[in-house]
Scaffold this motif. Structure first.
Motif, PDB file in Angstrom:
ATOM      1  N   LEU A  11      35.268   6.142  98.155  1.00 22.78           N
ATOM      2  CA  LEU A  11      33.815   6.203  98.111  1.00 22.78           C
ATOM      3  C   LEU A  11      33.322   6.129  96.677  1.00 22.78           C
ATOM      4  O   LEU A  11      33.991   6.539  95.747  1.00 22.78           O
ATOM      5  CB  LEU A  11      33.314   7.513  98.747  1.00 22.78           C
ATOM      6  CG  LEU A  11      33.697   7.752 100.209  1.00 22.78           C
ATOM      7  CD1 LEU A  11      33.191   9.126 100.636  1.00 22.78           C
ATOM      8  CD2 LEU A  11      33.143   6.675 101.104  1.00 22.78           C
ATOM      9  N   ARG A  12      32.102   5.597  96.529  1.00 19.37           N
ATOM     10  CA  ARG A  12      31.447   5.549  95.223  1.00 19.37           C
ATOM     11  C   ARG A  12      30.081   6.189  95.337  1.00 19.37           C
ATOM     12  O   ARG A  12      29.463   6.176  96.396  1.00 19.37           O
ATOM     13  CB  ARG A  12      31.292   4.100  94.737  1.00 19.37           C
ATOM     14  CG  ARG A  12      32.613   3.383  94.527  1.00 19.37           C
ATOM     15  CD  ARG A  12      32.370   1.939  94.104  1.00 19.37           C
ATOM     16  NE  ARG A  12      33.621   1.212  93.969  1.00 19.37           N
ATOM     17  CZ  ARG A  12      34.380   1.211  92.898  1.00 19.37           C
ATOM     18  NH1 ARG A  12      34.020   1.924  91.854  1.00 19.37           N
ATOM     19  NH2 ARG A  12      35.495   0.524  92.855  1.00 19.37           N
ATOM     20  N   SER A  13      29.621   6.758  94.239  1.00 20.65           N
ATOM     21  CA  SER A  13      28.310   7.398  94.244  1.00 20.65           C
ATOM     22  C   SER A  13      27.733   7.373  92.836  1.00 20.65           C
ATOM     23  O   SER A  13      28.439   7.645  91.870  1.00 20.65           O
ATOM     24  CB  SER A  13      28.415   8.844  94.723  1.00 20.65           C
ATOM     25  OG  SER A  13      27.194   9.518  94.531  1.00 20.65           O
ATOM     26  N   PRO A  14      26.457   7.050  92.691  1.00 18.39           N
ATOM     27  CA  PRO A  14      25.829   7.018  91.363  1.00 18.39           C
ATOM     28  C   PRO A  14      25.252   8.362  90.954  1.00 18.39           C
ATOM     29  O   PRO A  14      24.416   8.437  90.064  1.00 18.39           O
ATOM     30  CB  PRO A  14      24.722   5.984  91.561  1.00 18.39           C
ATOM     31  CG  PRO A  14      24.308   6.177  92.986  1.00 18.39           C
ATOM     32  CD  PRO A  14      25.566   6.564  93.741  1.00 18.39           C
ATOM     33  N   SER A  15      25.672   9.451  91.619  1.00 18.75           N
ATOM     34  CA  SER A  15      25.034  10.750  91.410  1.00 18.75           C
ATOM     35  C   SER A  15      25.246  11.303  90.005  1.00 18.75           C
ATOM     36  O   SER A  15      24.457  12.098  89.531  1.00 18.75           O
ATOM     37  CB  SER A  15      25.543  11.764  92.442  1.00 18.75           C
ATOM     38  OG  SER A  15      26.949  11.910  92.330  1.00 18.75           O
ATOM     39  N   ASP A  16      26.318  10.915  89.330  1.00 21.02           N
ATOM     40  CA  ASP A  16      26.602  11.415  87.987  1.00 21.02           C
ATOM     41  C   ASP A  16      27.070  10.255  87.121  1.00 21.02           C
ATOM     42  O   ASP A  16      27.910   9.463  87.559  1.00 21.02           O
ATOM     43  CB  ASP A  16      27.677  12.494  88.050  1.00 21.02           C
ATOM     44  CG  ASP A  16      27.751  13.309  86.773  1.00 21.02           C
ATOM     45  OD1 ASP A  16      28.125  12.727  85.736  1.00 21.02           O
ATOM     46  OD2 ASP A  16      27.448  14.506  86.809  1.00 21.02           O
ATOM     47  N   PRO A  17      26.545  10.128  85.898  1.00 21.19           N
ATOM     48  CA  PRO A  17      26.917   8.987  85.044  1.00 21.19           C
ATOM     49  C   PRO A  17      28.412   8.886  84.781  1.00 21.19           C
ATOM     50  O   PRO A  17      28.936   7.787  84.585  1.00 21.19           O
ATOM     51  CB  PRO A  17      26.143   9.266  83.746  1.00 21.19           C
ATOM     52  CG  PRO A  17      25.015  10.153  84.138  1.00 21.19           C
ATOM     53  CD  PRO A  17      25.524  10.988  85.268  1.00 21.19           C
ATOM     54  N   ALA A  18      29.125  10.020  84.774  1.00 19.60           N
ATOM     55  CA  ALA A  18      30.557   9.994  84.484  1.00 19.60           C
ATOM     56  C   ALA A  18      31.407   9.736  85.724  1.00 19.60           C
ATOM     57  O   ALA A  18      32.606   9.492  85.614  1.00 19.60           O
ATOM     58  CB  ALA A  18      30.987  11.318  83.843  1.00 19.60           C
ATOM     59  N   PHE A  19      30.790   9.765  86.908  1.00 20.25           N
ATOM     60  CA  PHE A  19      31.527   9.627  88.159  1.00 20.25           C
ATOM     61  C   PHE A  19      31.992   8.186  88.356  1.00 20.25           C
ATOM     62  O   PHE A  19      31.216   7.240  88.195  1.00 20.25           O
ATOM     63  CB  PHE A  19      30.634  10.062  89.313  1.00 20.25           C
ATOM     64  CG  PHE A  19      31.305   9.999  90.657  1.00 20.25           C
ATOM     65  CD1 PHE A  19      32.079  11.044  91.111  1.00 20.25           C
ATOM     66  CD2 PHE A  19      31.146   8.891  91.477  1.00 20.25           C
ATOM     67  CE1 PHE A  19      32.688  10.996  92.358  1.00 20.25           C
ATOM     68  CE2 PHE A  19      31.748   8.829  92.716  1.00 20.25           C
ATOM     69  CZ  PHE A  19      32.516   9.884  93.161  1.00 20.25           C
ATOM     70  N   LEU A  20      33.273   8.018  88.711  1.00 15.99           N
ATOM     71  CA  LEU A  20      33.814   6.689  88.978  1.00 15.99           C
ATOM     72  C   LEU A  20      33.947   6.436  90.472  1.00 15.99           C
ATOM     73  O   LEU A  20      33.353   5.507  91.007  1.00 15.99           O
ATOM     74  CB  LEU A  20      35.175   6.520  88.296  1.00 15.99           C
ATOM     75  CG  LEU A  20      35.169   6.438  86.768  1.00 15.99           C
ATOM     76  CD1 LEU A  20      36.593   6.419  86.237  1.00 15.99           C
ATOM     77  CD2 LEU A  20      34.412   5.199  86.306  1.00 15.99           C
ATOM     78  N   LEU A  21      34.737   7.255  91.155  1.00 14.88           N
ATOM     79  CA  LEU A  21      34.932   7.094  92.591  1.00 14.88           C
ATOM     80  C   LEU A  21      35.567   8.358  93.162  1.00 14.88           C
ATOM     81  O   LEU A  21      36.004   9.238  92.419  1.00 14.88           O
ATOM     82  CB  LEU A  21      35.789   5.859  92.906  1.00 14.88           C
ATOM     83  CG  LEU A  21      37.118   5.695  92.142  1.00 14.88           C
ATOM     84  CD1 LEU A  21      38.251   6.359  92.893  1.00 14.88           C
ATOM     85  CD2 LEU A  21      37.419   4.224  91.938  1.00 14.88           C
ATOM     86  N   GLU A  22      35.614   8.416  94.493  1.00 19.81           N
ATOM     87  CA  GLU A  22      36.136   9.599  95.177  1.00 19.81           C
ATOM     88  C   GLU A  22      37.028   9.180  96.333  1.00 19.81           C
ATOM     89  O   GLU A  22      36.740   8.219  97.046  1.00 19.81           O
ATOM     90  CB  GLU A  22      34.987  10.468  95.698  1.00 19.81           C
ATOM     91  CG  GLU A  22      35.447  11.752  96.388  1.00 19.81           C
ATOM     92  CD  GLU A  22      34.290  12.649  96.788  1.00 19.81           C
ATOM     93  OE1 GLU A  22      33.151  12.128  96.865  1.00 19.81           O
ATOM     94  OE2 GLU A  22      34.504  13.856  97.010  1.00 19.81           O
ATOM     95  N   LEU A  23      38.131   9.895  96.490  1.00 20.30           N
ATOM     96  CA  LEU A  23      38.998   9.740  97.645  1.00 20.30           C
ATOM     97  C   LEU A  23      38.733  10.915  98.579  1.00 20.30           C
ATOM     98  O   LEU A  23      38.946  12.067  98.202  1.00 20.30           O
ATOM     99  CB  LEU A  23      40.471   9.731  97.237  1.00 20.30           C
ATOM    100  CG  LEU A  23      41.001   8.469  96.551  1.00 20.30           C
ATOM    101  CD1 LEU A  23      42.414   8.710  96.034  1.00 20.30           C
ATOM    102  CD2 LEU A  23      40.984   7.287  97.509  1.00 20.30           C
TER     103      LEU A  23
END
Length: 422
Positions: A11-23
């Motif tokens: 999954l991807r989310s633009p919620s935080d500038p440093a966030f890349l992706l999530e499993l």
């Protein structure tokens, strides 16, 4: 048992500038939020070609890295994702063996030249029942089990010397040093803690092991050469009850960072492991009452930064001794972070959460100064005791021994802002 069934989603989310992706783990609704689904440990392989995480309920997933590479998406390279069923909850895991620093894979090496063909890549998994299972990553086969611990195996470390040595720490109050070349039949037991051991780490020159006891508040140093106790770093005058949670050596071995928390505050101590001197303390506290737990810390591969996982934020990255965080995610009291691990080439930090998911964050890429590079090379092989007799100017000596950083730093992040004092 190993399978290649997809049991997680990207999954991807633009919620935080440093966030890349999530499993995110795919599991039956009846298991969501229940005990046993935690991601207690994550790790990258020594060359960065593989990523492993304990996804809860005794399952470890191993995937090729990067997850979203064009080659993987186009099908030109077989991702060979693997799911290892360990039979019991997994609390610690580690890839190995880890080559010496001089032989580590560089960022310039092509991705398809990494351990895809290295059939000696192993994954050690520490289980809740005290057993350590050793897996061959590429074949997916269980190689053998290590028996001896009588409690949860909380942490596992392969020293960075290319050998089949494995260090484990457990809630049975002991550390064990295993020789995997002999299938663990040769083992050294290190005893001295009075309660659960939260974490252990090995210095870059493979001379010392550090371990922290969660409840006995002991920071112990051990010789990896003679398998003997060196000292307990008991510095400080705190009289309140606190818990120790994590520790890590800097890449040059000249610093040992330890993390502790008590009620609404947490702190990180930086030690000189040779002299037992506490060099500085970073303190964070909440204005309001409530838990403010620090779960994990880890130095970046170049030693410039320290990754921090706490209750209040999913990830913070601090330059030891500097005023201010280099990077921090948005304030989130439901971050549920438990562990973190840097990619061996830097630039990415993976964090595991209490709900069994893994998040990847963009970490700062800073070019080390010439001074820092010289200090790192020197301190990798020269101890503080060997440095102090040298006729060096005071400022140079203080820099080389990390005594040029402020003795105390404070940060208050309850309102999203920071205050620092020297």
């Amino acid at each position: 048992m190993c399978s290649t069934e997809n049991n997680a989603e990207l999954l991807r989310s633009p919620s935080d500038p440093a966030f890349l992706l999530e499993l995110k783990t795919r599991r039956p609704p009846s298991l969501v939020g229940r005990a046993g689904c935690e991601t207690w440990s994550v790790d990258f392989s020594p060359d960065g070609a593989w990523f492993a995480w304990s996804m809860g309920h005794g399952i470890v997933w191993v995937v090729a890295w990067p997850l979203d590479s064009e080659d993987s998406q186009s099908g030109e390279i077989d991702r060979e994702d693997k799911s290892f069923s360990c039979g019991h909850p997994v609390w610690g895991l580690a890839f190995g063996p880890r080559p010496p620093k001089s032989k580590s894979v560089t960022a310039a090496q092509p991705h398809n030249a990494k351990t895809k063909g290295n059939h000696s890549l192993l994954l050690a998994t520490g289980l809740e029942n005290g057993v350590i299972k050793i897996w061959n990553v590429l074949s997916g086969n269980a190689v053998f089990d290590l028996h001896g611990h009588e409690g949860v195996v909380r942490d596992l470390v392969f020293p960075q010397n290319g050998t089949l040595t494995l260090v484990s720490s457990s809630r049975d109050k002991t550390l064990r040093v295993w020789d995997l070349a002999h299938k663990g039949k040769k083992v050294q037991v290190l005893s001295g803690h009075k309660d659960w051991i939260s974490c252990c780490c090995v210095s870059s020159d493979c001379s010392m092991i550090a371990s922290v006891g969660r409840f006995d508040r002991m920071v112990c140093l051990w010789s990896l050469r003679s398998y003997t106790f060196i000292r307990n770093l008991t510095g400080g005058t705190r009289k309140t009850l606190y818990l120790l949670s994590s520790c890590d050596f800097s890449p040059d071995g000249a610093l040992l960072a330890t993390a502790a928390f008590s009620g609404s505050s947490w702190w990180i101590d930086l030690w000189d492991p040779y002299t037992a001197e506490k060099l500085t303390t970073l303190v964070d506290y909440f204005d309001s009452h409530g838990q403010n737990q620090i779960s994990a810390i880890q130095f970046s591969p170049n030693g410039l930064h320290l990754a921090i996982v706490t209750d209040g934020r999913a990830l913070r990255i601090w330059t030891p001794g500097q005023k201010g965080m280099v990077m921090q995610t948005k304030a989130d009291q439901d971050a549920n972070g438990l562990c973190c691990n840097y990619h061996p080439q830097g630039g990415v930090v993976a964090t595991g959460t209490r709900d069994g998911h893994v998040r990847f964050w963009r970490a700062p890429r800073t070019v080390p100064s010439l001074c820092h590079l010289c200090r790192s090379i020197l301190r990798h092989s020269v101890s503080t005791y060997q440095l102090e007799p040298l006729p060096l100017p005071k400022r140079i000596m203080e820099y080389l021994t990390y005594r040029n950083i402020p003795e105390c730093l404070k940060t208050c992040c309850s309102n999203g802002e920071e205050e620092w004092e020297d």
